[in-house]
Design an enzyme around this catalytic site. Structure first.
Site, PDB file in Angstrom:
ATOM      1  N   ARG A   1       0.819  -1.215   0.000  1.00 11.22           N
ATOM      2  CA  ARG A   1       0.000   0.000   0.000  1.00 11.22           C
ATOM      3  C   ARG A   1       0.853   1.266   0.000  1.00 11.22           C
ATOM      4  O   ARG A   1       0.431   2.289  -0.557  1.00 11.22           O
ATOM      5  CB  ARG A   1      -0.924  -0.015   1.233  1.00 11.22           C
ATOM      6  CG  ARG A   1      -2.033   1.040   1.192  1.00 11.22           C
ATOM      7  CD  ARG A   1      -2.806   1.080   2.490  1.00 11.22           C
ATOM      8  NE  ARG A   1      -4.030   1.878   2.403  1.00 11.22           N
ATOM      9  CZ  ARG A   1      -4.720   2.305   3.454  1.00 11.22           C
ATOM     10  NH1 ARG A   1      -4.321   1.983   4.679  1.00 11.22           N
ATOM     11  NH2 ARG A   1      -5.807   3.032   3.289  1.00 11.22           N
TER      12      ARG A   1
ATOM     13  N   SER B   1      -7.704   6.759  -0.038  1.00 13.32           N
ATOM     14  CA  SER B   1      -7.370   5.341  -0.107  1.00 13.32           C
ATOM     15  C   SER B   1      -8.293   4.627   0.875  1.00 13.32           C
ATOM     16  O   SER B   1      -8.270   4.904   2.067  1.00 13.32           O
ATOM     17  CB  SER B   1      -5.906   5.120   0.268  1.00 13.32           C
ATOM     18  OG  SER B   1      -5.585   3.739   0.249  1.00 13.32           O
ATOM     19  N   SER B   2      -9.114   3.735   0.360  1.00 13.27           N
ATOM     20  CA  SER B   2     -10.157   3.108   1.174  1.00 13.27           C
ATOM     21  C   SER B   2      -9.577   2.208   2.258  1.00 13.27           C
ATOM     22  O   SER B   2      -8.424   1.768   2.181  1.00 13.27           O
ATOM     23  CB  SER B   2     -11.099   2.285   0.292  1.00 13.27           C
ATOM     24  OG  SER B   2     -11.707   3.088  -0.688  1.00 13.27           O
ATOM     25  N   GLN B   3     -10.385   1.920   3.253  1.00 14.25           N
ATOM     26  CA  GLN B   3      -9.998   1.015   4.328  1.00 14.25           C
ATOM     27  C   GLN B   3      -9.661  -0.351   3.737  1.00 14.25           C
ATOM     28  O   GLN B   3     -10.488  -0.950   3.033  1.00 14.25           O
ATOM     29  CB  GLN B   3     -11.134   0.900   5.330  1.00 14.25           C
ATOM     30  CG  GLN B   3     -10.839   0.003   6.514  1.00 14.25           C
ATOM     31  CD  GLN B   3     -12.023  -0.078   7.468  1.00 14.25           C
ATOM     32  OE1 GLN B   3     -13.126   0.355   7.140  1.00 14.25           O
ATOM     33  NE2 GLN B   3     -11.795  -0.621   8.649  1.00 14.25           N
TER      34      GLN B   3
END
Length: 334
Positions: free
Chosen positions: A50, A104-106
């Site tokens: 990530r 940025s999504s969970q």
């Protein structure tokens, strides 16, 4: 996320080791939490770090925003950046005049959405909302870059996503355009995955889907999983997943502004933040008065999200409780 970062690390090699350790810990935590049951997606999360897609993010709100980034000269701030990147939390990655444009999504939510998408080898996938490119990279690892198209309205966002993806060797189609219009030049699609919330389902998407395709999208405060029917052109129907979901709204020419009133007038204070009730309140905003929504919610034994669904036809689209042809239906969007 308990990625412990020592105060000292031996230059670039030490920093790389810290990032790899934090990345591996995240994959273990997501697996232990049941978010990565599918071995294909577990392998994808293990292969795609990530931090490559989130070189910086913003914390705080309003005038108190603080930018944390990977190259900060302060080692404590760099450590905070790394802990944030590998926490199971959404991260604000792009702001404009204090407004959140992209995030940025969970990671656990992303994992559950990818599993719910139900992709198969050879599927062509359209992602609406390129974000950082992280989700597209996971799809590329699973399916191959030639099977992935990601669209975003903002050229800065698509350029950044394209750069992040290329850094790991992924080169899907990254398109700058109105996601509500889909991407006709890359159609047909077997799956459409949406990473921004909608007031209704853009009808253009159905015409770009193969029969039997699945559309997974945030709607209200949940995730709707629609199946495009092969027996009825332009028809899709499905139910909400049990998972709550909160995303940045879809922007673009055909994305309706959020102008329907979902404020809880006359609702008891203890229900204002009730997750299940808030879902119904937003879903029926502008159609049911909040007191009517509350009466329905109580009468139907406080229904969970998965009892609700959505139907999309050439004539219109509506949400429903239990049965698309039952007594409880509400038109979607303006």
């Amino acid at each position: 996320m308990a990625a412990h970062t020592p105060r000292t690390a031996g230059g670039a090699s030490g920093a790389r080791d810290l990032r790899e350790t934090a990345h591996a810990a995240q994959v273990r935590e997501l697996t232990a939490a049941g978010a990565l049951d599918d071995p294909h997606w577990r392998a994808a999360f293990a292969a795609v770090p990530r931090h490559v897609f989130v070189p910086y993010f913003w914390t705080g709100r309003g005038a108190g925003h603080e930018r944390l980034w990977s190259e900060d000269p302060d080692p404590e701030r760099r450590a905070r950046w790394l802990r944030g990147v590998y926490a199971d939390a959404p991260l604000a990655t792009r702001l404009r005049d204090g407004e959140l444009l992209s995030s940025s999504s969970q990671p656990s939510l992303m994992a559950r959405m990818l599993e719910a998408l139900g992709v198969r080898d050879g599927d062509n996938v359209l992602e609406i909302g390129a974000g950082t490119g992280y989700n597209a990279a996971l799809l590329c690892h699973r399916l191959g870059a030639d099977r992935v198209t990601t669209v975003d309205l903002d050229e800065e966002i698509t350029e950044s996503a394209r750069s992040h993806l290329a850094a790991l060797g992924y080169r899907p189609a990254v398109v700058t355009g109105d996601g509500a219009r889909g991407c006709p030049s890359r159609a047909p699609f077997d799956r459409i995955m949406v990473t921004c919330t909608l007031p209704r389902v853009p009808y253009a998407w159905l015409g770009q889907c193969r029969p039997g395709a699945r559309i997974l999208s945030p709607l209200s405060t949940g995730l709707i999983a629609l199946t495009v029917r092969d027996s009825a052109p332009g028809f899709a129907e499905g139910r909400f997943l049990h998972t709550p979901a909160y995303f940045v709204p879809l922007r673009g020419a055909t994305a309706a502004p959020p102008d329907r009133d979902a404020s809880p007038h006359g609702v008891p204070y203890d229900l204002v933040d009730n997750e299940r009730f808030r879902f119904l309140l937003v879903l029926t905003a502008g159609v049911l008065h909040p007191r009517e929504a509350l009466d329905l919610w109580r009468r139907e034994d406080r229904p969970a999200r998965e009892r609700f669904g959505v139907t999309v036809t050439p004539e219109g689209q509506w949400s429903w409780l239990d049965d698309p042809r039952g007594p409880y239906t509400w038109p979607l969007g303006p």
